[in-house]
Design an enzyme around this catalytic site. Structure first.
Site, PDB file in Angstrom:
ATOM      1  N   LYS A  90      -8.080  -3.880   4.516  1.00  0.00           N
ATOM      2  CA  LYS A  90      -8.550  -4.136   3.439  1.00  0.00           C
ATOM      3  C   LYS A  90      -9.321  -5.643   3.757  1.00  0.00           C
ATOM      4  CE  LYS A  90      -5.547  -3.453   0.306  1.00  0.00           C
ATOM      5  NZ  LYS A  90      -4.309  -3.279   0.551  1.00  0.00           N
ATOM      6  N   ARG A  98      -5.782  -1.338  -8.754  1.00  0.00           N
ATOM      7  CA  ARG A  98      -4.020  -1.029  -8.391  1.00  0.00           C
ATOM      8  C   ARG A  98      -3.144   0.239  -8.906  1.00  0.00           C
ATOM      9  NH1 ARG A  98      -3.319  -6.102  -4.189  1.00  0.00           N
ATOM     10  NH2 ARG A  98      -1.329  -5.238  -2.678  1.00  0.00           N
ATOM     11  N   ARG A 150       1.537 -10.514  10.585  1.00  0.00           N
ATOM     12  CA  ARG A 150       1.017 -11.539  10.052  1.00  0.00           C
ATOM     13  C   ARG A 150       1.429 -12.422   9.096  1.00  0.00           C
ATOM     14  NH1 ARG A 150      -2.661  -8.479   4.885  1.00  0.00           N
ATOM     15  NH2 ARG A 150      -0.711  -8.585   3.613  1.00  0.00           N
ATOM     16  N   ARG A 209       2.644 -16.494   5.013  1.00  0.00           N
ATOM     17  CA  ARG A 209       2.596 -15.887   3.592  1.00  0.00           C
ATOM     18  C   ARG A 209       3.885 -14.927   3.274  1.00  0.00           C
ATOM     19  NH1 ARG A 209      -2.212 -11.146   1.870  1.00  0.00           N
ATOM     20  NH2 ARG A 209      -0.125 -10.141   0.555  1.00  0.00           N
ATOM     21  N   ARG A 230       6.736  -3.861  -1.440  1.00  0.00           N
ATOM     22  CA  ARG A 230       5.295  -3.234  -1.645  1.00  0.00           C
ATOM     23  C   ARG A 230       5.026  -2.007  -1.409  1.00  0.00           C
ATOM     24  NH1 ARG A 230       4.220  -8.439   2.243  1.00  0.00           N
ATOM     25  NH2 ARG A 230       1.861  -7.859   1.793  1.00  0.00           N
TER      26      ARG A 230
HETATM   27  P1  ADP Z   1      -1.428  -6.925   0.398  1.00  0.00           P
HETATM   28  O1  ADP Z   1      -2.194  -5.404  -0.166  1.00  0.00           O
HETATM   29  O2  ADP Z   1      -1.471  -6.955   1.259  1.00  0.00           O
HETATM   30  O3  ADP Z   1      -0.038  -6.279  -0.228  1.00  0.00           O
HETATM   31  P2  ADP Z   1      -2.656  -8.963  -1.696  1.00  0.00           P
HETATM   32  O4  ADP Z   1      -3.116  -9.660  -1.374  1.00  0.00           O
HETATM   33  O5  ADP Z   1      -3.763  -7.553  -2.097  1.00  0.00           O
HETATM   34  O6  ADP Z   1      -2.003  -8.297   0.093  1.00  0.00           O
HETATM   35  O7  ADP Z   1      -1.632  -8.438  -2.622  1.00  0.00           O
HETATM   36  C1  ADP Z   1      -0.508  -9.720  -2.651  1.00  0.00           C
HETATM   37  C2  ADP Z   1       0.122  -9.743  -4.648  1.00  0.00           C
HETATM   38  O8  ADP Z   1      -0.804  -9.696  -5.340  1.00  0.00           O
HETATM   39  C3  ADP Z   1       0.818  -8.402  -4.703  1.00  0.00           C
HETATM   40  O9  ADP Z   1       1.591  -7.648  -4.056  1.00  0.00           O
HETATM   41  C4  ADP Z   1       0.822  -8.281  -5.768  1.00  0.00           C
HETATM   42  O10 ADP Z   1       1.966  -8.744  -6.890  1.00  0.00           O
HETATM   43  C5  ADP Z   1      -0.396  -9.006  -6.519  1.00  0.00           C
HETATM   44  N1  ADP Z   1      -1.316  -7.807  -6.663  1.00  0.00           N
HETATM   45  C6  ADP Z   1      -2.286  -8.375  -5.408  1.00  0.00           C
HETATM   46  N2  ADP Z   1      -3.611  -7.830  -6.300  1.00  0.00           N
HETATM   47  C7  ADP Z   1      -3.011  -7.060  -7.775  1.00  0.00           C
HETATM   48  C8  ADP Z   1      -3.833  -6.361  -8.515  1.00  0.00           C
HETATM   49  N3  ADP Z   1      -4.673  -5.974  -8.107  1.00  0.00           N
HETATM   50  N4  ADP Z   1      -2.315  -5.586  -9.921  1.00  0.00           N
HETATM   51  C9  ADP Z   1      -1.533  -6.170  -9.361  1.00  0.00           C
HETATM   52  N5  ADP Z   1      -0.824  -6.790  -8.998  1.00  0.00           N
HETATM   53  C10 ADP Z   1      -2.006  -7.715  -7.447  1.00  0.00           C
END
Ligand code: ADP
Length: 191
Positions: A14, A89, A128, A134, A146
């Site tokens: 994404k 999400r 990554r 990270r 996740r």
């Molecule tokens: P990825 O999609 O690769 O897991 P992100 O950078 O989008 O990575 O998200 C990392 C973390 O941030 C998620 O595992 C979650 O804990 C938190 N997070 C991100 N977006 C949301 C959201 N919309 N609602 C709740 N938690 C979120």
């Protein structure tokens, strides 16, 4: 406005595709993950709280994320449109986003959902983790959590947009440019 929900499991690509789309369509990129990592870096109360969930691979509370995103939308009043990355999400977040945009006289144009199989996702995330450092990408059990949270809590957001006829699925396996071209074809049919 062109408001795109860029959707897909962790590691679907994404962020990479959002970077390319925002340049082509002149959109503002709002990534909840990036914004939350910024809050963690700045050691804000929000960041300190969010880190506890993120480190375990769990979601941050809906109300926290929703308020954070509303502030970002309000701070970009002149935008031609937004790419929402990592948000919504949960179905509750999708409903809140719909109401927020409705109040501002706009709505979501489409959801573009990237599909990638689980084995490929785990491979990409571990890679990554090595490159970016990270923390949540370095531990296989956090990654698996996740993906399981995605399947349980996030995948139902597809139905939310499908019933509104806004859901478009995109094959997320291939080169970055191939996947970008698929996304552009889908968007260009809507504008
Ligand atoms: P990825 O999609 O690769 O897991 P992100 O950078 O989008 O990575 O998200 C990392 C973390 O941030 C998620 O595992 C979650 O804990 C938190 N997070 C991100 N977006 C949301 C959201 N919309 N609602 C709740 N938690 C979120």
């Amino acid at each position: 406005m062109l408001n795109i929900v860029l959707f897909g499991p962790p590691g679907a690509g994404k962020g990479t595709q959002a970077e390319k789309l925002l340049k082509k369509y002149e959109l503002i990129h709002l990534s909840t993950g990036d914004i939350l990592r910024g809050e963690i870096c700045a050691e804000t109360p929000l960041g300190i709280e969010a880190k506890k969930s993120m480190d375990k691979g769990e979601l941050v509370a809906d109300e926290v994320v929703i308020a954070m995103m509303e502030a970002k939308i309000d701070a970009n009043k002149e935008a031609k449109g937004f790419i929402f990355d990592g948000f919504p999400r949960t179905t509750a977040q999708a409903e809140a986003l719909g109401e927020m945009l409705h109040e501002k006289g706009t709505n979501i144009t489409c959801m573009l959902a990237l599909f990638v199989d689980d084995d490929e996702l785990i491979k990409r995330l571990l890679l990554r983790g090595k490159d970016s450092g990270r923390a949540d990408d370095q531990d296989q059990s956090v990654i698996e959590n996740r993906i399981s949270v995605y399947n349980k809590e996030t995948a139902p957001v597809i139905d939310f947009y499908d019933t509104q006829n806004k859901y478009i699925s995109i094959d997320g396996v291939g080169s970055i440019d191939e996947i970008f071209a698929r996304l552009c074809v889908a968007i260009d049919q809507l504008i």
